[in-house]
Motif scaffolding. Sequence first.
Motif, PDB file in Angstrom:
ATOM      1  N   PRO A   1       0.660  -1.211  -0.009  1.00  0.00           N
ATOM      2  CA  PRO A   1       0.051   0.097   0.046  1.00  0.00           C
ATOM      3  C   PRO A   1       0.788   1.485   0.090  1.00  0.00           C
ATOM      4  CG  PRO A   1      -0.120  -1.049   2.072  1.00  0.00           C
ATOM      5  CD  PRO A   1       0.677  -2.140   1.282  1.00  0.00           C
ATOM      6  N   GLU A   2       2.051   1.277   0.462  1.00  0.00           N
ATOM      7  CA  GLU A   2       2.990   2.454   0.348  1.00  0.00           C
ATOM      8  C   GLU A   2       4.085   2.485  -1.156  1.00  0.00           C
ATOM      9  OE1 GLU A   2       2.748   4.440   2.752  1.00  0.00           O
ATOM     10  OE2 GLU A   2       1.041   3.404   3.312  1.00  0.00           O
ATOM     11  N   ASN A   3       3.629   1.553  -1.958  1.00  0.00           N
ATOM     12  CA  ASN A   3       4.436   1.660  -3.228  1.00  0.00           C
ATOM     13  C   ASN A   3       3.895   2.447  -4.206  1.00  0.00           C
ATOM     14  OD1 ASN A   3       5.150   0.942  -6.093  1.00  0.00           O
ATOM     15  ND2 ASN A   3       6.148  -0.828  -5.074  1.00  0.00           N
ATOM     16  N   PRO A   4       4.573   3.571  -4.366  1.00  0.00           N
ATOM     17  CA  PRO A   4       3.933   4.774  -5.181  1.00  0.00           C
ATOM     18  C   PRO A   4       3.419   4.305  -6.812  1.00  0.00           C
ATOM     19  CG  PRO A   4       6.341   4.965  -5.183  1.00  0.00           C
ATOM     20  CD  PRO A   4       5.902   3.816  -4.192  1.00  0.00           C
ATOM     21  N   ARG A   5       4.189   3.295  -7.429  1.00  0.00           N
ATOM     22  CA  ARG A   5       4.067   2.701  -8.674  1.00  0.00           C
ATOM     23  C   ARG A   5       2.688   2.116  -8.502  1.00  0.00           C
ATOM     24  NH1 ARG A   5       8.479   3.225  -8.478  1.00  0.00           N
ATOM     25  NH2 ARG A   5       9.042   1.670  -7.168  1.00  0.00           N
TER      26      ARG A   5
ATOM     27  N   LEU B   1       2.293  10.937  -5.205  1.00  0.00           N
ATOM     28  CA  LEU B   1       3.467  11.701  -5.678  1.00  0.00           C
ATOM     29  C   LEU B   1       4.058  11.807  -3.968  1.00  0.00           C
ATOM     30  CD1 LEU B   1       2.131  14.385  -7.996  1.00  0.00           C
ATOM     31  CD2 LEU B   1       4.091  12.870  -8.221  1.00  0.00           C
ATOM     32  N   GLU B   2       3.346  11.893  -2.894  1.00  0.00           N
ATOM     33  CA  GLU B   2       3.940  11.911  -1.767  1.00  0.00           C
ATOM     34  C   GLU B   2       4.709  10.844  -1.291  1.00  0.00           C
ATOM     35  OE1 GLU B   2       0.435  12.390   0.830  1.00  0.00           O
ATOM     36  OE2 GLU B   2      -0.167  14.266  -0.134  1.00  0.00           O
ATOM     37  N   LEU B   3       4.228   9.346  -1.966  1.00  0.00           N
ATOM     38  CA  LEU B   3       4.999   8.205  -1.566  1.00  0.00           C
ATOM     39  C   LEU B   3       6.282   8.279  -2.578  1.00  0.00           C
ATOM     40  CD1 LEU B   3       2.059   5.608  -1.797  1.00  0.00           C
ATOM     41  CD2 LEU B   3       3.306   6.549   0.049  1.00  0.00           C
ATOM     42  N   PHE B   4       6.171   8.794  -3.851  1.00  0.00           N
ATOM     43  CA  PHE B   4       7.373   8.867  -4.805  1.00  0.00           C
ATOM     44  C   PHE B   4       8.279   9.642  -3.991  1.00  0.00           C
ATOM     45  CE2 PHE B   4       4.685   7.777  -8.635  1.00  0.00           C
ATOM     46  CZ  PHE B   4       5.375   6.751  -9.097  1.00  0.00           C
ATOM     47  N   ALA B   5       8.118  10.640  -3.347  1.00  0.00           N
ATOM     48  CA  ALA B   5       8.992  11.710  -2.668  1.00  0.00           C
ATOM     49  C   ALA B   5       9.920  10.898  -1.743  1.00  0.00           C
ATOM     50  CB  ALA B   5       8.146  12.808  -2.110  1.00  0.00           C
ATOM     51  N   ASN B   6       9.138   9.876  -1.062  1.00  0.00           N
ATOM     52  CA  ASN B   6       9.901   9.230   0.036  1.00  0.00           C
ATOM     53  C   ASN B   6      10.351   7.915  -0.339  1.00  0.00           C
ATOM     54  OD1 ASN B   6       9.582  11.200   2.264  1.00  0.00           O
ATOM     55  ND2 ASN B   6       7.510  10.811   1.899  1.00  0.00           N
ATOM     56  N   PHE B   7      10.309   7.439  -1.392  1.00  0.00           N
ATOM     57  CA  PHE B   7      10.412   6.000  -1.948  1.00  0.00           C
ATOM     58  C   PHE B   7      11.948   5.789  -2.136  1.00  0.00           C
ATOM     59  CE2 PHE B   7      11.002   2.592  -5.167  1.00  0.00           C
ATOM     60  CZ  PHE B   7      10.218   1.592  -4.414  1.00  0.00           C
ATOM     61  N   LYS B   8      12.460   4.725  -1.735  1.00  0.00           N
ATOM     62  CA  LYS B   8      13.498   4.314  -1.947  1.00  0.00           C
ATOM     63  C   LYS B   8      13.800   2.943  -2.314  1.00  0.00           C
ATOM     64  CE  LYS B   8      16.128   7.189   1.329  1.00  0.00           C
ATOM     65  NZ  LYS B   8      14.875   7.994   1.752  1.00  0.00           N
ATOM     66  N   PRO B   9      14.384   2.774  -3.542  1.00  0.00           N
ATOM     67  CA  PRO B   9      14.597   1.377  -4.380  1.00  0.00           C
ATOM     68  C   PRO B   9      15.381   0.522  -3.339  1.00  0.00           C
ATOM     69  CG  PRO B   9      15.406   2.900  -5.746  1.00  0.00           C
ATOM     70  CD  PRO B   9      14.952   3.823  -4.571  1.00  0.00           C
ATOM     71  N   GLU B  10      15.314  -0.865  -3.675  1.00  0.00           N
ATOM     72  CA  GLU B  10      15.987  -1.671  -2.938  1.00  0.00           C
ATOM     73  C   GLU B  10      17.407  -1.626  -3.499  1.00  0.00           C
ATOM     74  OE1 GLU B  10      14.695  -5.828  -2.505  1.00  0.00           O
ATOM     75  OE2 GLU B  10      12.590  -5.073  -2.590  1.00  0.00           O
ATOM     76  N   SER B  11      17.537  -1.301  -4.802  1.00  0.00           N
ATOM     77  CA  SER B  11      18.931  -1.383  -5.374  1.00  0.00           C
ATOM     78  C   SER B  11      18.955  -0.073  -6.458  1.00  0.00           C
ATOM     79  CB  SER B  11      19.537  -2.625  -5.881  1.00  0.00           C
ATOM     80  OG  SER B  11      18.771  -2.788  -7.074  1.00  0.00           O
ATOM     81  N   THR B  12      19.968  -0.057  -7.122  1.00  0.00           N
ATOM     82  CA  THR B  12      20.213   0.936  -8.362  1.00  0.00           C
ATOM     83  C   THR B  12      19.329   0.371  -9.182  1.00  0.00           C
ATOM     84  OG1 THR B  12      22.464   1.382  -7.597  1.00  0.00           O
ATOM     85  CG2 THR B  12      21.800   2.217  -9.677  1.00  0.00           C
TER      86      THR B  12
END
Length: 208
Positions: A142-146, A177-188
Amino acid sequence: MKNSIIVLTLLFTTLFFGQDQYTQGMQKAFSLWGEGKSTEAANMFERISTVEQDNWLPYYYVAQINTIASFGEKDEKVLKQQLDKAQEFIDIAKAISPNNPEIMVQQAMTHTAWIAFDGATYGMTLSGKVAALYAKAEQLAPENPRVIFSKAEWDMGSARYFGQDITPYCADVERSLELFANFKPESTFHPNWGADRAEATLENCGKK
């Protein structure tokens, strides 16, 4: 003891160079994609997948590139080749990483490409599957922006098709968009796309 050290050294060296080749290959594939060389990028991801058989990411990107290329494609033969390839690689990715929300979003996008090509033929059989995929992905992440944005985009498209107001879904785009701002992918190399599309979608909602 000496033999053990030699074996361990060889093992770590092999792992290091294997990982280095993977990193270089993925970087090259993304670079080609960024240059607009989508076919070459897909081919590179496909070559990586033959080595990284337990890694869902290269399979995911082969599917994504072929799906994106299919939107707007008018030649049904070309479309089928691309989407069949996408489905083949999605199926492998799903086998490697079951119940993966990112792969669910990609599967939904591949179904949507068929619907966009011929809604009368594919809408009845695939629309329910797309809605179910987004519902499950949202339940899992539920917190995944995509997940949030792609579901909102699908809901907007459905609303437009039936002549309904899209405004209720603008809040979901705004939340993504709020979630995108704080999203950090697991790797590059993990999926990190969508923020720019969400921005553009929100502008069309008259919210920004």
